[in-house]
Every structure is written in C-alpha cells, then in structure tokens.
Design an enzyme around this catalytic site. Sequence first.
Site, PDB file in Angstrom:
ATOM      1  N   GLY A  69       0.830  -1.190   0.000  1.00 42.23           N
ATOM      2  CA  GLY A  69       0.000   0.000   0.000  1.00 42.23           C
ATOM      3  C   GLY A  69       0.859   1.233   0.000  1.00 42.23           C
ATOM      4  N   ASP A 184     -13.590   5.519   2.572  1.00 39.44           N
ATOM      5  CA  ASP A 184     -12.918   4.903   1.425  1.00 39.44           C
ATOM      6  C   ASP A 184     -13.535   3.552   1.089  1.00 39.44           C
ATOM      7  OD1 ASP A 184     -11.091   4.924  -0.663  1.00 39.44           O
ATOM      8  OD2 ASP A 184      -9.533   3.915   0.502  1.00 39.44           O
ATOM      9  N   ASN A 378      15.320  20.768 -20.928  1.00 36.32           N
ATOM     10  CA  ASN A 378      14.693  22.025 -20.529  1.00 36.32           C
ATOM     11  C   ASN A 378      14.207  22.011 -19.086  1.00 36.32           C
ATOM     12  OD1 ASN A 378      12.480  20.374 -20.691  1.00 36.32           O
ATOM     13  ND2 ASN A 378      11.209  21.826 -21.866  1.00 36.32           N
ATOM     14  N   GLU A 385       8.323  12.327 -23.304  1.00 39.95           N
ATOM     15  CA  GLU A 385       9.560  12.026 -22.583  1.00 39.95           C
ATOM     16  C   GLU A 385       9.316  11.029 -21.462  1.00 39.95           C
ATOM     17  OE1 GLU A 385      12.170  16.133 -23.170  1.00 39.95           O
ATOM     18  OE2 GLU A 385      10.626  16.044 -21.625  1.00 39.95           O
TER      19      GLU A 385
END
Length: 462
Positions: A69, A184, A378, A385
């Site tokens: 978890g 949840d 950059n 990417e």
Amino acid sequence: MGSCISSPAKSGAHKKYKELKPVTPKSSGEFNVTPRKSSVAFRSVTVIANPTPSNIFDKYRFGKELGRGEFGITHRCFEIETDEAFACKTIAKSKLRTEIDIEDVRREVEIMRHMPKHPNIVSFREAYEDKDAVYLVMELCEGGELFDKIVCKGHYTERAAAKVTKTIVEVCKVCHEHGVIHRDLKPENFLFADASENSQLKAIDFGLSIFFEPGQRFSEIVGSPYYMAPEILRRNYGPEVDVWSAGVILYILLCGVPPFWAENEEGIAQAIIRGNVDFERDPWQKVSEEAKELVKNMLDPNPYSRLTVQEVLENPWIQNTDQVRNVSLGENVRMRIKQFSMMNKFKKKALRVVAENLPNEQIDKIKEMFDMMDKDKNGTLTFEELKDGLRMIGHPIPDPDVQMLMDAADSRRKRHTKLNDQVIQDIIFDVDLDKDGRISFDEFKAMMKTGMDWKMASRPIL
C-alpha cells in the site's frame, strides 16, 4: 493505508522499508524472515500509543508478501508458538514524512482497536513498534477481492448484488454507530475470509477513516475518485458519504461500470458534481425497478435527502435478499466488472513502476534518471519524454495484463494504444502539482521519494 490483504501486490507500492533476509523455507512459498539493519537513519518518533511491549520477531515468523500500500507492505505471518496464520502490515517510519502521515497511522490503529468484533470487519490482533517501523497484526483473509470472486463465478445475479450491498451497508452502520466515517468504501477494500462458497465478506482498510461527532463536518478531500460523494469535492461532508460510496458499488455490481466515468480524475470529479446517472444502457432494462430506485436514492447528490444507512437496510430489496430475483444479469456485466477491475490493477501497477526503481535516499540517482528522460534538457518532462523514459528503464506501458484486458474488451489494436497513453496522462496529472502539463524535477523527486499511490487528502480537484 491498507489492512489485511490476500491478493498479490495490490494498491500503489514502494520499495520495501528494509530488506527482509530469507532463512530456511518452512514449506513451499513460506519463509522465516528476520529484520536486517537499515542503512537509513530514521528520526526517532513514537507513532502509536501502547504498542505490544516486545519484539514482533520474537513472536511471529514472517512469510510471503501479500500486497503493498501507500506506506505499508503486508506479509503473511505465523505465530511461532501456535503456527496460526495472520496478516501483518509493516509501515516504515521512513515513509512517514509529515506529521499528517504520522497522525494517519496513529488514527488507523486507534480506529481498528476501537471497532467491535464483527463478522464483516477484519479482526485486529495487536500492534508493535520499533525504531524502524510500525507493525499491525490482523486476521488473514485469503478468499480474494470482491470483484475477483464475482468474475470467477461465471454468472452474476441481482440477488447476489443485493447480498453484497447489504453486507457493505451493515459495515457502514457499525462504523457510524461507533463514531467512525469510513471514507474509502470501494470493492478493493472488501476481501473474502476464505475460498469457500459462503465465505464472509470483510472490510479490511480503515486507513482513511476518521472519528466523528454528531453534526461534525469535514473538509479534507480523501478517498478514491470513482466513489467520492459530491459533498467531499465541495469540502463539507459527514457520514452520509459512506452511503454514496456504497451506492456507487451497487451501481457497478448491477451493470459492470461506474456511474461517473471520465478519462482522468478531474473529469470524474466534474461528472460527480453534474450527477447525471445513466439507467438506460444495457443491462438496466433487466434490472428490477426496486433495485434502480434504491440506487437512485443512495446516489442522491443532496446528503440531507439521501437515504440513511438505516433506511437502506430497511429497504425491502435489501431486507429480503432471498426474495430478490436470481436471474443472471448477463455475461456483459461480468465481463465489464472484470475489465474495470483489471484496469484499476493495471493503472496502479503502471503508476508505481518509477517509484520502485530507486530507494528514497539516492537523490543523485533520481537526478540521473530525470536527466536521462529529459531529452530536450529544458528541466521538465513532457508526455512523450515520460513515456519513452518508462520504456528505457524497462517498463514499457504495454503489459500482458493490458493485452488480455483489451483482447477481452475490443479486438481493435488502436484502443490498446489509447489505453497506454491514458495511463501516462494519469501519471502526469497526479504528479504535475502546478498543472502546467509537464513534470518538473521537484515534482519528479517528490514522486520518486513518496511513490505513486497518491492519497487525495486536502488536494483540490476542481
């Protein structure tokens, strides 16, 4: 946080808190393990009150890993004296980086201790703590996840959905009567005790649960996107959110897909706020009016007119489950549930592959990996990417599970590509805290150090 776990490697994961040194196997697949000194100097902090005053490794022999978890790894363990099997979740203190993290673990233990013995709630045994970790020992559930068992049955009926929903709402009732909001409720947080036909379904995870007083309201955005009530997104909610989540599960049980669906978490949240629930698609024409009416009333966007836990349990469709019709809802429902379950497991697997590649302390290695992915140098990672970077470290997103999923859902290969791209988009959405569509080095470093199974606590979605 995750509790008793029986299926392999579910939920987002991290590196092990420390290496567990395997010793001589006692039987096939089981090992004695002893702790090995970690090279990381953890800060000295006491997490839980009144831990069992001894060394857990003197009492329990650890076996195979059962799952992972956000903070913890769960192993099968055996009481040395009796050889009785349990589940033990190990929560590494190195993962507890903020006072909120520590309080979350402390509260989880307090709630598990507080909850009464109940046939549909995993039994808590005891908690240990040492300088490295907290250890929660609890009942071992070996019957598999709710959706997995449904898929294995070969057919699924409205009566079966009613029985499962009754169990889930009864768990809600016990929680609320003991001053706890679960926050949840989702299929992954319900496991069967064993593989028998009439095995008990048990709630296993109280990691996001919270104590409450009558009339108290909460504002933290927590939970899992598909199952969040609209008032959570509006940051003003109470125990009514658990009825909503149970209603979402019931909707999925009856038709195979969630009522609120979108390509990313933000879209799901917007769909929840709009509140349009589809009862027209197949197989709703096969579902009884009583079942549809119950779902509608559990998914009432107004928490004050939504059915209460007691009203759901008193509903005739729930109260008289043996009289609910036992006709199959059709193979499409079972296959949709299978696809939905597999997609969630695949996404979790994809979201953790980067975090699993390096231990937390190797900051230089994190920078090296970021620079390797950052082709145009950059200082940020684009979609392409990140996608190429995952492939370069040996985790291209195409996956045998995804292949099986797409073969079951649709033979058109273009959907396979679309699914893979969506997983990358989801990673960027979760990690890109400033929402500029790119991942900066600081965001990448946080991802590597914290892992990808992001809790949504207090994070605005809309």
